[in-house]
Structures are given as structure tokens and as C-alpha cells.
Write a protein that holds these residues in place. Structure first.
Motif, PDB file in Angstrom:
ATOM      1  N   GLY A  11       0.542   8.711  -4.922  1.00 26.16           N
ATOM      2  CA  GLY A  11       0.786  10.226  -4.992  1.00 26.16           C
ATOM      3  C   GLY A  11       1.198  11.416  -5.223  1.00 26.16           C
ATOM      4  O   GLY A  11       1.293  12.464  -5.126  1.00 26.16           O
ATOM      5  N   MET A  13      -7.105   4.872 -10.719  1.00 27.95           N
ATOM      6  CA  MET A  13      -7.151   5.142  -9.330  1.00 27.95           C
ATOM      7  C   MET A  13      -8.800   5.061  -9.039  1.00 27.95           C
ATOM      8  O   MET A  13      -9.647   4.562  -8.650  1.00 27.95           O
ATOM      9  CB  MET A  13      -7.089   7.074  -9.207  1.00 27.95           C
ATOM     10  CG  MET A  13      -5.911   7.304  -8.855  1.00 27.95           C
ATOM     11  SD  MET A  13      -5.380   6.628  -7.072  1.00 27.95           S
ATOM     12  CE  MET A  13      -5.047   8.830  -6.714  1.00 27.95           C
ATOM     13  N   THR A  37       0.584  12.583  -1.106  1.00 25.72           N
ATOM     14  CA  THR A  37       0.747  13.812  -1.565  1.00 25.72           C
ATOM     15  C   THR A  37       1.002  15.470  -0.999  1.00 25.72           C
ATOM     16  O   THR A  37       2.159  16.336  -1.953  1.00 25.72           O
ATOM     17  CB  THR A  37      -0.712  14.283  -1.977  1.00 25.72           C
ATOM     18  OG1 THR A  37      -0.877  12.852  -2.065  1.00 25.72           O
ATOM     19  CG2 THR A  37      -0.924  15.006  -3.715  1.00 25.72           C
ATOM     20  N   MET A  40      -4.186   1.669   0.475  1.00 22.18           N
ATOM     21  CA  MET A  40      -3.321   2.718  -0.678  1.00 22.18           C
ATOM     22  C   MET A  40      -3.709   4.352  -0.829  1.00 22.18           C
ATOM     23  O   MET A  40      -2.874   5.490  -1.166  1.00 22.18           O
ATOM     24  CB  MET A  40      -3.212   2.579  -1.917  1.00 22.18           C
ATOM     25  CG  MET A  40      -2.598   2.209  -3.087  1.00 22.18           C
ATOM     26  SD  MET A  40      -3.093   0.800  -4.038  1.00 22.18           S
ATOM     27  CE  MET A  40      -4.626   1.149  -4.289  1.00 22.18           C
ATOM     28  N   LEU A  41      -5.431   5.171  -0.298  1.00 20.84           N
ATOM     29  CA  LEU A  41      -4.938   6.064  -0.651  1.00 20.84           C
ATOM     30  C   LEU A  41      -5.023   6.903   0.860  1.00 20.84           C
ATOM     31  O   LEU A  41      -4.301   8.055   0.295  1.00 20.84           O
ATOM     32  CB  LEU A  41      -6.758   6.096  -1.133  1.00 20.84           C
ATOM     33  CG  LEU A  41      -7.393   5.474  -2.217  1.00 20.84           C
ATOM     34  CD1 LEU A  41      -9.116   5.226  -2.538  1.00 20.84           C
ATOM     35  CD2 LEU A  41      -7.446   5.840  -3.616  1.00 20.84           C
ATOM     36  N   GLY A  60       0.556   3.773  -2.820  1.00 19.77           N
ATOM     37  CA  GLY A  60       0.676   5.046  -2.477  1.00 19.77           C
ATOM     38  C   GLY A  60       1.450   6.660  -2.699  1.00 19.77           C
ATOM     39  O   GLY A  60       0.806   7.065  -3.520  1.00 19.77           O
ATOM     40  N   TYR A  61       2.949   5.498  -3.065  1.00 17.90           N
ATOM     41  CA  TYR A  61       3.873   6.802  -3.100  1.00 17.90           C
ATOM     42  C   TYR A  61       3.883   6.971  -5.267  1.00 17.90           C
ATOM     43  O   TYR A  61       3.660   8.249  -4.871  1.00 17.90           O
ATOM     44  CB  TYR A  61       5.194   5.460  -3.155  1.00 17.90           C
ATOM     45  CG  TYR A  61       6.931   6.587  -2.883  1.00 17.90           C
ATOM     46  CD1 TYR A  61       6.624   7.761  -2.931  1.00 17.90           C
ATOM     47  CD2 TYR A  61       7.489   5.657  -3.994  1.00 17.90           C
ATOM     48  CE1 TYR A  61       7.733   8.789  -3.093  1.00 17.90           C
ATOM     49  CE2 TYR A  61       8.196   6.923  -5.042  1.00 17.90           C
ATOM     50  CZ  TYR A  61       8.467   7.768  -4.077  1.00 17.90           C
ATOM     51  OH  TYR A  61       9.511   8.856  -4.087  1.00 17.90           O
ATOM     52  N   ALA A 112       1.113  -1.662  -0.302  1.00 18.62           N
ATOM     53  CA  ALA A 112      -0.296  -0.277  -0.283  1.00 18.62           C
ATOM     54  C   ALA A 112       0.793   0.900   0.307  1.00 18.62           C
ATOM     55  O   ALA A 112       0.713   2.028  -1.022  1.00 18.62           O
ATOM     56  CB  ALA A 112      -1.107   0.563   1.127  1.00 18.62           C
ATOM     57  N   PHE A 135      -1.911   6.274   2.299  1.00 22.49           N
ATOM     58  CA  PHE A 135      -0.299   6.257   1.760  1.00 22.49           C
ATOM     59  C   PHE A 135      -0.669   7.749   0.887  1.00 22.49           C
ATOM     60  O   PHE A 135      -0.331   8.379   0.611  1.00 22.49           O
ATOM     61  CB  PHE A 135       0.141   5.480   1.897  1.00 22.49           C
ATOM     62  CG  PHE A 135       0.644   4.420   2.469  1.00 22.49           C
ATOM     63  CD1 PHE A 135       1.819   5.173   3.288  1.00 22.49           C
ATOM     64  CD2 PHE A 135       0.448   3.066   2.994  1.00 22.49           C
ATOM     65  CE1 PHE A 135       2.132   4.665   4.039  1.00 22.49           C
ATOM     66  CE2 PHE A 135       0.046   2.972   4.254  1.00 22.49           C
ATOM     67  CZ  PHE A 135       1.173   3.221   4.974  1.00 22.49           C
ATOM     68  N   ALA A 136      -1.077   7.951  -0.677  1.00 27.38           N
ATOM     69  CA  ALA A 136      -1.008   8.520  -1.526  1.00 27.38           C
ATOM     70  C   ALA A 136      -1.780   9.676  -1.002  1.00 27.38           C
ATOM     71  O   ALA A 136      -1.085  10.891  -1.135  1.00 27.38           O
ATOM     72  CB  ALA A 136      -2.394   8.055  -2.700  1.00 27.38           C
TER      73      ALA A 136
END
Ligand SMILES: Nc1ncnc2c1ncn2[C@@H]1O[C@H](COP(=O)(O)OP(=O)(O)OP(=O)(O)O)[C@@H](O)[C@H]1O
Ligand SMILES: [Mg+2]
Lengths: 289, 360
Positions: A109, A120, A175, A167-168, A105-106, A101, A170-171
Motif C-alpha cells: 500500500g 499484485m 494507502t 492483504m488487499l 499490505g503495508y 497480511a 490492509f493495502a
């Protein structure tokens, strides 16, 4: 002196001083809390009572405390096995989920790439599919991969439950991190993998903790997925499924069940107490961001 | 140590041209300042030298190597960011040594290099702190320290002082100047929109506008001989005064008599505040009504209105007690700049004697 005199004379007139209001609130909250934890306390208390005493003794405190329930659960009911199965599934899925994740996410983001928003969108779409509908296909998939009858299969499938949300999370967090940090490490000749590991991931600590706690909770307590996957293979059962087996067709071993339930919840409570501070920070941070 | 050469450098973001055909030569050891208004492409140009932005066309050379296709870390440059960009979770020491450590330099050597840089910047006592525990000025030093540790051929600074308060900005400016002489031979490229910073720090100033180089030169060169109206207005404080000349006439219709081969092309004349001298009643060139007086201690800047309602500014000595609404007459003495209709500076023009009739 005169101030306090005024204050106390006023408090005689007004019944609901702020202080009293706080006290009343506290009492109400404590009451609600008590209702909330009562079943838990009852369960823990009951786990130390012999089966004969379980329903006859109305008091919480066991008359004749015993570890018998625990011994029976741990050895006879194979709880030992289930415990380590669960531990394996939980630890494995926490490690894999968190890393996957965070990496995904990295990229989501911080990088622009063609098709990003479609990707997405698709992933968010999966959030709306109830778990029940995907269990059979997942089981099929694992079987086709040849890991349908192994703990590895169960562990991998467990990773999938909440990974999109993680994941979201982290993203969203990545960001907000200024791009100069990455640029500085690029100037320093630090490659993308090391930058992720040494710069970005440590900065995302609140999210890491949140994901670890939530995934651990979920994996440890998961019922439906391990039930389906271990139907044909009792040796692979996890605690939540194993405990269920104390309920035989004709007889329920309440003592064994309370003891094994206690065994099941202790690690997760300990984990939460240990990570509580970071966990709350992470949630607050996620809401802010 | 080595210089930097940009040849026909261009940069597009999508279809937007941000840098248009820039040629700059920065000598080895030189302190070069890119200056220009916001959005003119200074940061973009610096980031292209650093390798953080790709170059659309043209070549960038550092120390004789064309670096267009090299990674930022291979170019021998180190950058100090406007926002410092310190790693928040690392101590000062680790911040400074991080790049070297990650590239396999031995711990003891890194420690030595960090200690040396810390000594130069006088931040030895801060090595164990996290960036959050530092003041803005201290963070700035750490960011510079991180650059020094890498031992770069070229230092790149992007508005390093703009987050500091006025007093600290002046102090740090001096320190950067000191640092440049201390790190003998280090080439420095420095971006700012503050022309005072540019004037005080630079060996060479590059004035940019809209992605183009307007003029390159030593600070006093630009001050004394601006190539065009833009540079003339940008360099120097207070701003140069400009007065339009229309077919040899001042805005109030009086004829301005000029001598020299290019006299006919003059469209604008420019003069700095210290070129305006009070004249006796009836003998001046411009009459003026004072609107604002700025007292700076070492000088007084008197803003005044001309009869054609233009605001101009004149420099008076500090003890001059100029009152609001006072009236003056000024004559022009000292350097006058002449520009044509396209804003380009014109040589070979001068005021004829008795250039203008007495003021209206
Ligand atoms: N990543 C980008 N994508 C599109 N346009 C950009 C990008 N970066 C910069 N620009 C544009 O390029 C132009 C130059 O930007 P740049 O940041 O180099 O200006 P600057 O001279 O550093 O200004 P400032 O003094 O405000 O920092 C601006 O018009 C800006 O909008
Ligand atoms: Mg900029």
C-alpha cells in the motif's frame, strides 16, 4: 394539541401510517430471523436431551435435561483434544495471518518497488483457484517440509486460505493514510519497524479486527483442509472433523453431535459479540475506502 | 545552534528538474522564509534540507556538517507539516514525546521536556486530548510543540498557517515570531506562498521561481530594490504597477524622457500604488478613469484604467471620497523602478524633468 388531533384523524383514514409500516416490517424481519435461528436453537435444546428423548419429545424444552451428551462428547469422543487442537490452529493462524497480511499490505500500500504490479496481479490471480485443487499440493508441500503430520502444518496451511484478500484490505487501508505521518516519525528518528508497530498498525485497527474475526471464523469452522491433513492421524482432528465422527457407519449419535456442535459454536459467537462493533466498522471502512 | 548552507543544489524527479542550481546561506539564528508561487519548489527544497527528499547534486550543510547522506533524524532538524501530521491515535502528550520515547530517552525526562514545550505554547491543558478533539490552531501548536521537544538546531515549517482561518493565521503568525525570539538562536526556515507572511516574519527572504532563486535579501531590501520584474511584482501588496516602455515611448505613443547611462535599455517601468499622486488638470502624466475602489479603513486602493486600457492601482488616504467613474490625472512621485527587456532591474536611470507631455 391540534396537531395531534389532525394526525390521528388522518391516521384513521390512512391504514398504512409510517409507524404501522415499521411495525409490519419488524414483524416480517422477526419472522425471518426466527426461521434463521430455529435450527440453532433446536440444536442447543436437543443437546440437553437424553438420546431417548431426542426424537420422541416434539417440544423444544427437554423433559429430563441432562449434561450427559456433553460429558460423553468431551471425554469419550475425545472432544477435549479436538477443542484444543482447533484452538491452537485458530489462534496461531489468526496471529500469523494478521501480522503477515498487515506487513505485506503495508509494503504494497505504501511503497513503490519494481515488479509491484506483477506481484499484485499474481496474488489476485490465486483468488480464482478453487480451494479443492490446491489441497493435495499443499499436503505434499507440508509433507516435504516434514510438518505434514503436525498441527503446525495444519495451522500454517490454514493461514493461506484468505491471506490475499486480507492483504488487499490492509493495502487499501494503508494507502489512504497520509504520508506525512510516516515522515513525521522518520523525522523523529523512529525506524520503519517501530513506525509500523506504533503508528501504522494502531491506525489500521478496524482492518485488524475484521481480519481477526474473519480468519478466526474460517479457521475454527474449516472442514476440508483439516479433514485431508488429519486423515491418517485422528489425534490431530479439529472440532469440525471430530464432530463428523459421531456419524458412525451404522449409528449416528445425535445427542453427542448436538452437544459437540454447541461446544464448537459458542467460542466463535462469543468472539463475534465481543468484536462486533469494530468488525462492522472495519467492513464499512473497507467498503468506503 | 547552527546555520544552513545550500551549494549548487539540484533536484530531479525523474527527468523533470524541480530545483535548478540553488545557493542559499542561512545564518545561525536567522528566520529565513522561502516564498514563491505554487509549484516553484519551496516544499521540495525544505524537504531536501529535512532529508525527506534526496538531493540529486550539490551539498547541504547544517551547522558545518555536510548532511547529504544523513538520515532525517540525524540532521538536527525538526519539521512542522502543513497538515500537522499528528498521530491521530495518540494523546497530545504522547504525540509530542513519541520520538524521544522511541529513541530510549527516559520517561521522566520526556515528560519534563513535553511539559516545558507545552508551557511555552500554552497547551498544558490539552495534554490528555487526542488530535481529533483539538481546533486547527491548537493542532498547529501541538505540531510546533512536537518540534520544540526535539530541541532541534533548525526548525523547518512548510506553510504551517495555510489551514487556518484568516484571523487565526494572523495571531499564529505573531506567535511564531514570538517563538523565534523566545528560542533564542534557533534557526528557522519557513515556506509560504504568502508574501505578507514572508515580509512580516523574515530576517531573510528567498524568492523562488521555477526552482531557481530570483533574489535573496531582507524584506525591505526586496521591497525597495527588487532585482527583477518578478520579485517586484511578487513582493508588496497591492502588486506593483508596471507600464511597458517601447523605444522610449509609452503605450499611447507619447515619449517618456529618461536620464542616465542605462536609459536606452528601459523596457518596463514599475511604481507602487503610493507613488501615484493626483495632479492638477492638465499637468499629470497619466489620466485615469476609476473602475474599482477598495476601502480598507486605513487606506483606499483606487483601481483605474489608463487611456491604453491598462488596470493600475493608486493608494489614497482613507478619507478620500473617490467615486466610481471619476477621472483623475496622476503624476509619478517617489520611487520608480526601471527594468530592461529581460526583466532585470536597471540602476542609474531616472525620469527627466518634464518626462512626458501632458496626458492624452
Ligand atoms: N514526488 C514528486 N514527483 C514528481 N514531481 C514532483 C514531486 N513532488 C513535487 N513535484 C513537482 O515539483 C515541483 C515543485 O513542487 P513543490 O511541492 O516543491 O512546490 P511548492 O513550491 O511547495 O508549491 P506549493 O506552494 O503549491 O506547495 C512541482 O512542479 C511538482 O509538480
Ligand atoms: Mg508546498
Amino acid at each position: 394539541m391540534s396537531d395531534t388531533a389532525v394526525a390521528s384523524s388522518r391516521s384513521q383514514k390512512v391504514f398504512l401510517t409510517p409507524r404501522r409500516k415499521r411495525q409490519i416490517t419488524s414483524i416480517i424481519l422477526a419472522g425471518i430471523c426466527a426461521v434463521w435461528v430455529y435450527p440453532l436453537i433446536w440444536m442447543i435444546a436437543a443437546s440437553f436431551k437424553p438420546n431417548s428423548e431426542l426424537f420422541s419429545n416434539q417440544s423444544m424444552i427437554p423433559i429430563d435435561p441432562t449434561l450427559e451428551n456433553y460429558i460423553r462428547a468431551w471425554t469419550e469422543a475425545n472432544l477435549q483434544r479436538y477443542f484444543f487442537n482447533t484452538l491452537f490452529v485458530t489462534v496461531g493462524s489468526v496471529v500469523i495471518t494478521t501480522l503477515a497480511a498487515a506487513l505485506a499490505g503495508y509494503v504494497l500500500g505504501r511503497r513503490a518497488f519494481p515488479g509491484k504490479w506483477v506481484l499484485m496481479g499474481l496474488m489476485v490471480f490465486t483468488l480464482f483457484i478453487p480451494q479443492g485443487y490446491t489441497i493435495i499440493p499443499i499436503f505434499q508441500l507440508l509433507t516435504n517440509l516434514g510438518i505434514g503430520q503436525s498441527l503446525w502444518g495444519l495451522m500454517l496451511a490454514t493461514c493461506g486460505h484468505n491471506i490475499v484478500i486480507f492483504m488487499l484490505l490492509f493495502a487499501g487501508y494503508f494507502t489512504q493514510i497520509p504520508k506525512e505521518l510516516e515522515e513525521a516519525s522518520r523525522m523523529d528518528g523512529v525506524g520503519p519497524v517501530k513506525t509500523f508497530w506504533y503508528v501504522m498498525l494502531p491506525l489500521a485497527k478496524p482492518i485488524v479486527v475484521t481480519v481477526v474475526v474473519m480468519q478466526a471464523l474460517m479457521a475454527w469452522n474449516d472442514f476440508l483442509l483439516p479433514l485431508v491433513i488429519t486423515l491418517a492421524n485422528p489425534a490431530m482432528r479439529t472440532l469440525s472433523v471430530g464432530i463428523y465422527s459421531f456419524k458412525g457407519e451404522h449409528f449416528v449419535d445425535w445427542g453427542g453431535m448436538t452437544a459437540s456442535s454447541t461446544i464448537a459454536i459458542v467460542p466463535i459467537v462469543l468472539l463475534f459479540l465481543f468484536l462486533q462493533r469494530y468488525f462492522i466498522d472495519g467492513l464499512a471502512g473497507a467498503v468506503k475506502g | 545552534m547552527s546555520g544552513v548552507t545550500l551549494r549548487n543544489v539540484k533536484k530531479n524527479f525523474g527527468s523533470v528538474e524541480v530545483i535548478r542550481d540553488v545557493d542559499i546561506t542561512i545564518e545561525e539564528g536567522e528566520f529565513c522564509v522561502f516564498v514563491g508561487p505554487s509549484g516553484c519548489g519551496k516544499s521540495t527544497l525544505l524537504r531536501m534540507i529535512a532529508g525527506l527528499e534526496e538531493t540529486t547534486s550539490g551539498t547541504i550543510e547544517i551547522g558545518g556538517r555536510i548532511v547529504n547522506d544523513l538520515n532525517p533524524s540525524q540532521r538536527g532538524t525538526a519539521m512542522v507539516f502543513q497538515t500537522y501530521a499528528l498521530y491521530p491515535h495518540m494523546t497530545v502528550e504522547r504525540n509530542m514525546g513519541f520520538g524521544l520515547l522511541m529513541n530510549g530517552v527516559s520517561k521522566s525526562l520526556v515528560k519534563e521536556k513535553v511539559a516545558k514545550a507545552a508551557r511555552i505554547l500554552q497547551i498544558e491543558k490539552l495534554l490528555d486530548r487526542k488530535p481529533k478533539q483539538l481546533s486547527g490552531g491548537q493542532r498547529q501548536r501541538v505540531a510546533i510543540g512536537r518540534a520544540i521537544v526535539r530541541d532541534p538546531e533548525v526548525f523547518l515549517f512548510d506553510e504551517p498557517l495555510s489551514n487556518l482561518d484568516a484571523e487565526l493565521r494572523v495571531a499564529t503568525r505573531l506567535e511564531i515570531a514570538k517563538l523565534h525570539s523566545q528560542l533564542r538562536g534557533a534557526t528557522m526556515v519557513y515556506v509560504t506562498h504568502d508574501q505578507v507572511e514572508a515580509m512580516t516574519l523574515a530576517d531573510k527572504i528567498v524568492v523562488l521561481r521555477d526552482g531557481r532563486v530570483e533574489q535573496v535579501g531582507a524584506p525591505m531590501d526586496l521591497y525597495n530594490n527588487p532585482a527583477n520584474v518578478f520579485v517586484a511584482g511578487f513582493i508588496g501588496s497591492p502588486k506593483m504597477n508596471f507600464v511597458d516602455v517601447n523605444h522610449g515611448q509609452l503605450p499611447d505613443g507619447r515619449v517618456l524622457r529618461l536620464d542616465g547611462p542605462n536609459a536606452a535599455s528601459v523596457a518596463t517601468i514599475g511604481f507602487r500604488s503610493d507613488s501615484l499622486k493626483p495632479a492638477d488638470q492638465g499637468n499629470g502624466m497619466i489620466s485615469a478613469k476609476v473602475s474599482v475602489v477598495e476601502r480598507l479603513g486605513d487606506a483606499e486602493y483606487v483601481h483605474f484604467q489608463t487611456p491604453w486600457e491598462q488596470e493600475l492601482v493608486a493608494r489614497f488616504p482613507p478619507e478620500a471620497e473617490v467615486g466610481l467613474d471619476a477621472t483623475f490625472e496622476f503624476e509619478l512621485s517617489g520611487k520608480i523602478h526601471f527594468f530592461d527587456a529581460n526583466g532585470r532591474a536597471l540602476a542609474n536611470v531616472m525620469l527627466a524633468s518634464g518626462a512626458v507631455a501632458k496626458p492624452v
